[in-house]
Design a protein around this motif. Structure first.
Motif, short mmCIF file in Angstrom:
data_model
loop_
_atom_site.label_atom_id
_atom_site.label_comp_id
_atom_site.label_asym_id
_atom_site.label_seq_id
_atom_site.Cartn_x
_atom_site.Cartn_y
_atom_site.Cartn_z
N ASP A 139 0.66 -1.34 0.08
CA ASP A 139 -0.15 -0.24 -0.31
C ASP A 139 0.90 1.24 0.30
OD1 ASP A 139 -2.21 -1.49 0.06
OD2 ASP A 139 -2.14 -2.01 2.28
N ARG A 140 2.31 1.41 0.62
CA ARG A 140 2.69 2.87 0.92
C ARG A 140 3.18 2.24 -0.26
NH1 ARG A 140 3.23 0.94 5.87
NH2 ARG A 140 5.24 -1.10 5.85
N ALA A 141 4.14 1.13 -1.09
CA ALA A 141 4.86 1.27 -2.25
C ALA A 141 3.76 1.56 -3.78
CB ALA A 141 5.31 -0.24 -2.79
N MET A 142 2.80 1.93 -3.65
CA MET A 142 1.55 1.52 -4.21
C MET A 142 0.86 3.91 -4.17
SD MET A 142 -2.77 0.89 -4.54
CE MET A 142 -2.09 -0.63 -5.55
N ARG A 143 1.53 4.03 -3.41
CA ARG A 143 0.95 5.65 -2.38
C ARG A 143 2.14 6.54 -3.17
NH1 ARG A 143 -1.46 3.45 2.28
NH2 ARG A 143 0.17 3.93 2.95
N TRP A 144 2.80 5.83 -2.77
CA TRP A 144 4.51 6.31 -3.88
C TRP A 144 4.80 6.09 -5.41
CZ3 TRP A 144 7.72 10.07 -1.30
CH2 TRP A 144 8.10 10.15 0.41
N THR A 145 4.46 5.28 -5.81
CA THR A 145 4.28 5.06 -7.12
C THR A 145 3.57 6.32 -7.74
OG1 THR A 145 4.87 2.71 -6.97
CG2 THR A 145 4.19 3.44 -8.81
N SER A 146 1.84 6.34 -6.56
CA SER A 146 1.43 7.83 -7.62
C SER A 146 1.14 8.74 -7.90
CB SER A 146 -0.55 6.99 -6.74
OG SER A 146 0.49 7.93 -5.47
N LEU A 147 3.13 8.86 -7.65
CA LEU A 147 3.27 10.48 -7.34
C LEU A 147 4.25 10.20 -9.13
CD1 LEU A 147 5.16 10.81 -4.55
CD2 LEU A 147 3.17 12.23 -5.44
N VAL A 148 4.15 8.68 -9.76
CA VAL A 148 5.01 8.84 -11.05
C VAL A 148 4.19 10.04 -12.27
CG1 VAL A 148 5.60 7.70 -12.72
CG2 VAL A 148 6.42 7.00 -10.25
N PRO A 149 2.98 9.77 -12.22
CA PRO A 149 2.14 10.29 -12.93
C PRO A 149 1.94 11.72 -13.24
CG PRO A 149 1.10 8.20 -12.14
CD PRO A 149 1.92 8.80 -11.67
N ALA A 150 2.22 12.52 -11.66
CA ALA A 150 1.83 13.98 -10.85
C ALA A 150 2.98 14.12 -11.56
CB ALA A 150 1.79 13.72 -9.68
N LEU A 151 4.28 14.16 -11.39
CA LEU A 151 5.54 14.36 -11.59
C LEU A 151 5.89 14.11 -13.38
CD1 LEU A 151 7.75 12.01 -9.54
CD2 LEU A 151 6.96 15.04 -9.60
N MET A 152 4.91 12.84 -13.73
CA MET A 152 5.41 13.01 -15.60
C MET A 152 4.16 14.24 -16.64
SD MET A 152 4.66 9.43 -16.44
CE MET A 152 4.68 8.82 -18.35
N GLY A 153 3.44 14.63 -15.70
CA GLY A 153 2.24 15.53 -15.71
C GLY A 153 2.72 17.01 -15.48
N VAL A 154 4.08 17.31 -14.70
CA VAL A 154 4.67 18.83 -14.34
C VAL A 154 5.82 18.30 -15.17
CG1 VAL A 154 5.78 19.59 -12.87
CG2 VAL A 154 3.93 18.54 -12.03
N PHE A 155 6.71 17.61 -15.68
CA PHE A 155 7.10 17.52 -17.11
C PHE A 155 6.85 17.91 -18.90
CE2 PHE A 155 8.96 14.55 -20.73
CZ PHE A 155 10.26 15.52 -20.43
N TRP A 156 5.30 17.42 -18.64
CA TRP A 156 4.54 17.21 -19.29
C TRP A 156 4.33 18.90 -19.94
CZ3 TRP A 156 3.67 15.10 -24.20
CH2 TRP A 156 2.01 15.00 -24.84
N ILE A 157 3.97 19.47 -18.84
CA ILE A 157 3.60 20.85 -18.71
C ILE A 157 4.86 21.85 -19.45
CG2 ILE A 157 2.40 22.65 -17.22
CD1 ILE A 157 0.99 21.17 -16.19
N TRP A 158 5.97 21.30 -18.20
CA TRP A 158 7.08 22.36 -18.56
C TRP A 158 7.75 21.88 -20.36
CZ3 TRP A 158 11.97 19.99 -19.80
CH2 TRP A 158 13.06 20.89 -20.09
N PHE A 159 7.24 20.34 -20.94
CA PHE A 159 8.12 21.13 -22.16
C PHE A 159 7.54 21.41 -23.14
CE2 PHE A 159 9.45 18.13 -25.66
CZ PHE A 159 10.56 18.23 -25.71
N ALA A 160 5.98 21.41 -22.47
CA ALA A 160 4.75 21.58 -23.53
C ALA A 160 5.44 23.16 -24.40
CB ALA A 160 3.76 20.92 -23.56
N VAL A 161 5.79 23.69 -23.05
CA VAL A 161 5.54 25.45 -22.70
C VAL A 161 6.81 25.81 -23.67
CG1 VAL A 161 5.42 27.38 -21.49
CG2 VAL A 161 4.44 25.77 -20.70
N ARG A 162 8.07 24.91 -22.99
CA ARG A 162 9.23 25.49 -23.91
C ARG A 162 9.48 24.91 -25.48
NH1 ARG A 162 14.05 22.52 -23.28
NH2 ARG A 162 16.12 23.17 -23.84
#
Length: 475
Positions: A139-162
């Motif tokens: 369960d703890r691993a699932m919660r930490w892994t759930s942050l991966v899509p969020a980080l990918m979303g931040v990267f997507w916005i940054w790269f798309a704007v750039r």
């Protein structure tokens, strides 16, 4: 059957044009040791699985315990559903790209951050709803892994704007790939054949992989709870099976890449020549070359990507430097270039082995591997086009992976602590199946970019005006 002529001068010099497909004899095989090594490894995999099948037996006591074997067996239905869903998404995505590529990609750019946010919230919420109250390590691993899509979303916005200034050219590159695919429809048959073959291999591998974890015994504790204790070598065997699965995917994908690269090269440089062979004849000849002449190069490239590129992504910098120094002394050539998929496309077009290809592609000025900053705009447009194509594939893999993980962790055998393994399998299914569409177009983009870079040596060009406009920004 048409075949590619031999190229005596393998250096890409000024005015070089990759040879066309003719009726000459087959070429000499490249990097033959690695194809033999791969075949030997696959044979040993199946032989080991046969021995394990003879040594193990499913009993009632095993079926009542929580183990990797029982969770994989109990998740067969969800994995089959993942396969069907991935095929449907793959077909829909392909149709959208064929009918309305520009609107579909613009909608994708806007919707991806919201989709990634949903993929963050789903496993985060579900990790608190299992039978253990969200207190297990999984369960703890699932919660930490759930942050991966969020980080990918931040990267997507940054790269798309750039990279927003290159968005129009990136979409134009995808449109060019769709045009090449439309004029070579047999590439679709090649992609579907690769997909069906690897799905069959995947399900056979699932059965063999699960059986590895049947080596062990049931131990009843003082509280009366049965626990499955694995043999000490089961984890090592499981890791080897995973490595062979990843290597096999690299080989399947490499065969498709080489066949696609040769087909695109024929289209790019020789489509206006009289007496053109049919699309099916070109793809058949290219596939034959991939399975014979370039089989060793394909196995070598996928082996290097598996043993060098993947660990480098996770190892600390100091350890990475030591590994890089070791392999540089063992294999002459820059590691990143050796494991770059563009190098395999270049090898197919210039008819040479992997190491010379890695040196040759490093000298192409439009292919920016960190040395040609003056062509950053072309490199940015190319990377953005690849990111646009792979986004749907990554979203599908994440969604199916998290869905399978949550299902196995909460519903299989009353909730399994090994659900993460089913999640990785579900994600792999999504990634592999969507390779029939995204992978096909992505390989066409790679091949067209390499052909464009070769065409620009000596500032010649002129074989494909659309590629000049999209990749080079030439009017």
């Amino acid at each position: 059957m048409p075949r590619r002529t031999n190229n005596t001068d393998r250096d890409v010099a000024e005015g070089f044009v990759p040879p066309r497909l003719t009726n000459h004899t087959p070429l000499q095989s490249q990097d033959t040791f690695w194809s033999k090594f791969y075949i030997l490894s696959i044979c040993s995999l199946f032989a080991t699985s046969f021995v394990i099948w003879l040594e193990t037996e499913v009993t009632k006591s095993i079926s009542l315990t929580d183990s990797i074997y029982t969770v994989i067996g109990g998740s067969a239905s969800i994995l089959a559903l993942d396969t069907v869903l991935a095929i449907i998404i793959s077909i829909v995505w392909f149709v959208l790209l064929k009918l309305c590529v520009r609107p579909a990609l613009y909608i994708l750019v806007i919707s991806i951050p919201f989709a990634l946010l949903s993929l963050t919230m789903y496993p985060l919420i579900m990790s608190y709803r299992d039978s253990w109250g969200g207190n297990t390590t999984q369960d703890r691993a699932m919660r930490w892994t759930s942050l991966v899509p969020a980080l990918m979303g931040v990267f997507w916005i940054w790269f798309a704007v750039r990279s927003r200034s290159a968005l129009g050219r990136a979409i134009g590159i995808v449109q060019l790939a769709c045009k090449i695919l439309g004029e070579n429809p047999s590439l679709i048959v090649l992609s579907m054949g690769t997909l069906v073959s690897f799905i069959a291999f995947t399900w056979a591998w699932f059965g063999m992989f699960a059986r590895v974890f049947l080596k062990g015994k049931v131990v009843v504790g003082t509280s009366g709870i049965s626990t499955w204790i694995l043999d000490q070598n089961s984890w090592a065997l499981g890791a080897w099976y995973i490595l062979m699965y990843l290597w096999s995917w690299g080989v399947f994908s490499g065969v498709q890449r080489v066949a696609t690269s040769e087909t695109v090269s024929q289209w790019y440089f020789h489509r206006h020549v009289q007496g053109q062979p049919s699309s099916m004849a070109v793809v058949s000849a290219s596939l034959s070359q991939a399975g014979t002449t370039f089989s060793g190069t394909i196995c070598f490239a996928s082996f290097l990507a598996l043993l060098i590129r993947l660990p480098i992504l996770v190892l600390p910098r100091r350890v990475m430097a030591i590994v890089q120094t070791f392999f540089f002394n063992l294999i002459p050539g820059p590691l990143f270039t050796l494991t770059n998929p563009l190098t395999l496309s270049y090898a197919a077009m210039t008819v040479q082995s992997l190491v010379p290809s890695s040196r040759g592609i490093s000298n192409l000025r439009f292919i920016d591997l960190g040395t040609h900053s003056s062509y950053q705009n072309s490199w940015t447009a190319y990377r953005l086009s690849k990111l646009l194509l792979s986004s749907a594939r990554a979203l599908t893999a994440l969604a199916l992976g998290f869905g399978a993980w949550v299902h196995a962790a909460q519903d299989v055998n009353g909730g399994s602590l090994y659900g993460y393994i089913v999640g990785m399998m579900g994600g792999a299914i999504g990634w592999v199946v969507l390779g029939a569409t995204e992978g096909n177009l992505s390989m066409i983009v790679d091949s067209a970019f390499v052909a464009f870079a070769i065409d620009q040596v000596g500032n010649h060009g002129g074989h494909c005006r659309e590629a000049d406009m999209q990749f080079g920004g030439f009017e």
